[in-house]
Design an enzyme around this catalytic site. Structure first.
Site, PDB file in Angstrom:
ATOM      1  N   GLU A   1       0.887  -1.179   0.000  1.00 33.64           N
ATOM      2  CA  GLU A   1       0.000   0.000   0.000  1.00 33.64           C
ATOM      3  C   GLU A   1       0.914   1.215   0.000  1.00 33.64           C
ATOM      4  O   GLU A   1       1.535   1.523   1.022  1.00 33.64           O
ATOM      5  CB  GLU A   1      -0.876   0.017   1.258  1.00 33.64           C
ATOM      6  CG  GLU A   1      -1.611  -1.276   1.546  1.00 33.64           C
ATOM      7  CD  GLU A   1      -2.885  -1.414   0.731  1.00 33.64           C
ATOM      8  OE1 GLU A   1      -3.318  -0.414   0.147  1.00 33.64           O
ATOM      9  OE2 GLU A   1      -3.415  -2.528   0.671  1.00 33.64           O
TER      10      GLU A   1
ATOM     11  N   CYS B   1      -2.287   8.908   2.962  1.00 31.99           N
ATOM     12  CA  CYS B   1      -2.005   8.346   1.631  1.00 31.99           C
ATOM     13  C   CYS B   1      -3.084   8.722   0.634  1.00 31.99           C
ATOM     14  O   CYS B   1      -2.799   8.919  -0.541  1.00 31.99           O
ATOM     15  CB  CYS B   1      -1.857   6.839   1.733  1.00 31.99           C
ATOM     16  SG  CYS B   1      -3.271   6.037   2.492  1.00 31.99           S
TER      17      CYS B   1
END
Ligand code: NAD
Length: 540
Positions: free
Chosen positions: A277, A311
């Site tokens: 990720e 993110c």
């Protein structure tokens, strides 16, 4: 800004000495016994420790014991022993543990929030996303694991005579390497699915935010997770992270694209799976028919939540020509009205960044852009008067491809705003660059926005919301396309990644060789004829 020292939890906090250098910031400290109980959870025998300081005021928080390679070895040995029993535990029992964790996290919310804010500096309202995300994740896997992991039937080669059962077998011991930006949820959320699937975990949280991760480990135990299933080690990523990759059966990594590529290669070398990720340069598209006020509110959260250290946060804002001026006026006004503060209370809209490195990146990106002709519409500079690592919420206009901020992730409170003339152009510019994590589209016509979403190369797209709609919908897989990662967390994908798929085929009556005196040639003819019949019958 308040200089008082509210301790919302009434928990592990004691009032520390005032910090003379940053007098506006209240000084907090943690009870030594509380810290000692948490840090005792790290398997560490080096005798060395690393000091952790709070970004709220730079004051020392804890000394974090450091692990050696032998400690990582021991962590895996313990985890492997515990995993064998855990894999034999009915999934219903694992679900029950997760549902207890759900309640515990909600009950202990204030303590969790205090620790997250102290360690990361983020505003309490953004810290709140973390226990919320863990509760949602625990509830999801606490309710759905039996269904997702249950043995499935698949079509056998000979109808009625070949039975195929599909088992989802745990990988074994999963290594989880997590970042500092969401120190509680990033350290825990992926591991909940790993546990539900019957695995053990060896976790290496980021060095800057060990306490939040350790509190998570403590809550797992309090919720009834059997001993040794969750090991925590501490130390530099390149050393301890590598030690984990050398021993794990699967790696779940969240962090930068740069580190993700190193980890991907190391996993390939050992032929173990990994989910990565990674970073993003996420776009938001505000279409001509958007509700301008709603879009401006959403943009403020999309860009400045956790001071942009998220993110899925937006760093590129594309606005339709027809509403550009109105939108910019509202977005700038909302940004300038934000309350900046470095305290534990609920009032702040944005807190400091986590470290000087983060401030340096934001400063470099803004200075480079301004030197090359960009205009600052709001913010633009560091604010050490508020806290050591404060950087103002910043909006840039006139950003061009020669500027560093154009395509590189700042991972801070800085956004570039662009005008577009057609939706094709907006999609093309949103897809520009190497990342593909998250996007957001604002329009009064949700159907049209969803059609546009299918052309955006991002793993998640939020319509009329910043990022929370997809992130908090745990049934929805989440992850990146292109350089933003591989694999997905959440949903059935988020748990099946921690399993091996095993096909068990049981053959009845007929065997796969000539029977009843048939020659090999006759057998081949019978089989060929059967294949033709099965196709006619529409079999897959
Ligand atoms: P980072 O890659 O430097 O560190 C993340 C973790 O990896 C830390 O625990 C670190 O100690 C460890 N690590 C570092 N080098 C390692 C190595 N060689 N081997 C093994 N482990 C190693 O990332 P960061 O800068 O701390 O975090 C910010 C980045 O993370 C941003 O790019 C952000 O976009 C990304 N991020 C992505 C998501 C997501 O879900 N896609 C979520 C949060 C953060």
């Amino acid at each position: 800004m308040s200089a008082s020292n509210p301790t919302p939890s009434g928990g592990p906090l004691v009032e520390g000495p005032r910090d003379p250098e940053h007098d506006v910031t209240a000084s907090y400290a943690l009870e030594p016994d509380y810290v000692a109980r948490l840090t005792a959870r790290i398997l560490a025998t080096s005798g060395e420790s690393k000091e952790a300081r709070s970004p709220l005021n730079g004051a020392p928080l804890a000394h974090i014991p450091q692990s050696t390679e032998a400690d990582v070895d021991e962590a895996f040995a313990r985890a492997r022993r515990a995993q064998e029993k855990w894999a034999a535990t009915p999934v219903a029992e694992r679900e029950a543990f997760l549902l207890r964790l759900h309640d515990l996290v909600l009950d202990r919310q204030q303590e969790i929030l205090d620790l997250i804010v102290l360690e990361s500096g983020k505003a309490r309202k953004h810290a709140f996303d973390e226990p919320l995300h863990i509760a949602l994740t625990a509830r999801y896997y606490g309710r759905r694991s039996r269904e997702i992991l249950g043995t499935e039937r698949r079509a056998g080669v000979i109808p009625a005579l070949t039975r195929v059962d599909l088992n989802h077998v745990p990988k074994g011991v999963v290594g989880i390497i997590s970042p500092w930006n969401y120190p509680f949820t990033m350290a825990l959320c992926d591991g909940l699915a790993a546990l539900a699937a019957g695995n053990a975990v060896v976790a290496k949280p980021d060095a800057q935010t060990m306490l939040s991760a350790l509190l998570g480990a403590q809550l797992l135990e309090e919720a009834g997770l059997p001993k040794d299933l969750w090991q925590v080690v501490a130390g530099p990523g390149s050393k301890i992270g590598t030690n984990i990759i050398e021993r794990a059966d699967y790696i779940c990594f969240t962090g930068s694209t740069q580190t993700g590529k190193i980890i991907g290669k190391q996993c390939a070398e050992r032929l173990i799976g990994c989910s990565l990720e990674l970073g993003g340069k996420n776009p938001m598209l505000v279409l001509a028919d958007a509700d301008v006020e709603r879009a401006a509110e959403g943009a403020t959260r999309a860009v400045f939540s956790n001071a942009g250290q998220l993110c899925v946060s937006v760093e590129r804002l594309f606005v339709a020509d027809a509403i550009y001026d109105r939108f910019v006026e509202r977005f700038v006004a909302r940004t300038q009205a934000m309350t900046l503060g470095a305290t534990l209370g609920w009032d702040n809209d944005m807190g400091p960044l986590i470290s000087q490195d983060q401030v340096d990146t934001a400063t470099a990106h803004v200075e480079d852009a301004v030197a090359k002709g960009a205009r600052v519409l709001a913010g633009g500079k560091a604010r050490p008067d508020l806290a050591p690592y404060f950087f103002e919420p910043t909006i840039l206009e006139g950003v061009t491809p020669e500027m560093t901020v154009f395509g590189n992730e700042t991972f801070g409170p800085v956004v570039a705003i662009y005008r577009f003339h057609s939706e094709d152009e907006a999609v093309e510019r949103a897809n520009d660059g190497e990342y593909g994590l998250n996007a957001s589209i604002y329009s009064r016509d949700a159907e049209r926005a969803r059609r546009l979403a299918s052309r955006v190369k991002c793993g998640t797209v939020n319509v009329n919301e910043a990022f929370a709609a997809s992130f908090a919908s745990i049934d929805a897989p989440m992850g990146g396309m292109r350089q933003s990662g591989m694999g997905r967390r959440q949903g059935s994908e988020g748990i099946l990644r921690y399993t091996e798929t095993q096909s068990v085929a049981t053959q009845r009556v007929l065997r796969f060789s000539p029977m009843l005196g048939l020659s090999e040639e006759a057998y081949a003819k019978v089989m060929t004829a059967s294949l033709r019949v099965l196709k006619k019958l529409g079999r897959a």
